[in-house]
Enzyme design. Structure first.
Site, short mmCIF file in Angstrom:
data_model
loop_
_atom_site.label_atom_id
_atom_site.label_comp_id
_atom_site.label_asym_id
_atom_site.label_seq_id
_atom_site.Cartn_x
_atom_site.Cartn_y
_atom_site.Cartn_z
N LYS A 140 60.39 56.47 27.45
CA LYS A 140 61.01 55.59 28.46
C LYS A 140 61.31 56.43 29.70
CE LYS A 140 64.55 52.14 29.33
NZ LYS A 140 64.80 52.66 30.69
N TRP A 141 60.54 56.20 30.74
CA TRP A 141 60.65 56.98 31.96
C TRP A 141 61.83 56.50 32.80
CZ3 TRP A 141 57.57 61.11 32.13
CH2 TRP A 141 56.48 61.11 31.24
#
Length: 350
Positions: A31-32
């Site tokens: 999850k950026w």
């Protein structure tokens, strides 16, 4: 611009879940921690749009140039804009990129360039891929984007839940904030919460050093807007680390009445400067607050901290859990926070 998928379009969204799904049928991604961004390219025409469909094109000229050079001639991709400092992501630096002055935009595009991490392919040539299952969209993306180079990246993925669980722990040290789980058999649903996000959840005991009144507060009915939170640094100074703000209307009235009885003169409070000047987090906001005696300790929930060492702050608004009448304010230090294992961002980005 004439593409099979055209702006404005909302990206597919995720709903929170406390645990990583273990059953088969999911593709997992890091999850950026950045700005969600859809990129539309039709030859020399490139448009960037945000999660809320607002234009981002003018703020990131280096990404526009990279899209013209490295993305397929006609395509639509879904991804995340991030800024890298050293070997981790820095959301503060990314936020600074949204600036009204073109001269400043140009300067920042060179001083703190963004990168685009692509994780989905919505259109290719004259074909919309929205109805294709993720497994096919990912295969097409891997084929079409095999030759991309920084500042464009294709996100890492795995179908192995055990690997995803390892990523959840290790990648936080590089500035990532969890894992996304996507059903392999589903199409792309704009605006729909069909993905799952698993984010870090932690608690900390903090000093409540003051509060701000709610925008609907009146002289006859004061309402608390947010509580200002602090942690003691190793030199004994109390650092402002964020706020907690989500309360019902009834609870806002109760807290305003309760905390107003503990108000002190600002001249006697360690955060005098906070109410007098701007800082890098204020962004023109009203800095006035009601200082209170440093006697209250609250337990709050948070996801992760942002910033180095004893300059770290809560990345998002913290969630009030309970009062800790058993804790002394002086015990609320940075030492209680989880030590996040360092990890090289270059090992996450491909």
């Amino acid at each position: 611009m004439d593409l099979p998928v055209m702006p404005p379009i909302q990206p597919m969204l995720a709903k929170s879940t406390p645990r990583l799904p273990q059953a088969g049928g999911f593709l997992y991604e890091p999850k950026w921690d950045g700005f969600r961004c859809l990129v539309f390219r039709d030859g020399n025409e490139v448009e960037l749009t945000s999660r809320s469909t607002k234009p981002l094109t003018r703020y990131f000229p280096e990404i526009v140039a990279a899209a013209r050079e490295h993305l397929p001639e006609r395509c639509v991709v879904d991804g995340e804009l991030v800024v890298v400092a050293g070997d981790r992501l820095e959301f503060d630096l990314l936020s600074a990129r949204i600036h009204p002055a073109q001269s400043r935009i140009d300067e920042l595009s060179e001083a703190m360039p963004a990168r685009l991490v692509v994780f989905d392919l919505l259109a290719s040539g004259d074909e919309s891929l929205l109805d294709l299952p993720l497994r096919e969209r990912r295969a097409r993306a891997e084929s079409l984007l095999a030759g991309v180079v920084p500042p464009i990246h294709l996100t890492r993925v795995t179908a192995d839940a055990d690997v995803a669980a390892e990523w959840f722990t290790r990648f936080e040290g590089a500035g990532l904030d969890g894992v996304i789980a996507k059903p392999l058999d589903l199409g792309y649903t704009p605006g729909g919460r069909t993905m799952l996000k698993i984010k870090h959840k932690r608690t900390a005991d903090v000093v409540v050093a003051g509060y701000r009144l709610h925008k609907n507060s009146t002289a006859d009915e004061p309402l608390l807007g947010s509580m200002l939170l602090g942690l003691y640094a190793s030199d004994g100074s109390l650092h402002h680390v964020g706020v907690c703000a989500s309360f019902t209307a009834a609870r806002r009235a109760e807290l305003a009445a309760e905390l107003s009885a503990e108000a002190v003169d600002l001249a006697d409070h360690p955060w005098r400067a906070l109410a007098m000047g701007q800082n890098r987090w204020s962004a023109g906001k009203d800095l006035s607050f009601v200082p209170i005696a440093l006697t209250r300790v609250a337990e709050v929930g948070y996801e992760h901290m942002e910033g180095p060492g004893e300059e770290a702050r809560f990345r998002h608004t913290a969630q009030f859990k309970r009062w800790r009448i058993d804790r002394e304010p002086e015990s609320c230090t940075y030492r209680q926070l989880d030590e996040v294992v360092g990890y090289r961002l270059s090992e996450v980005l491909q």
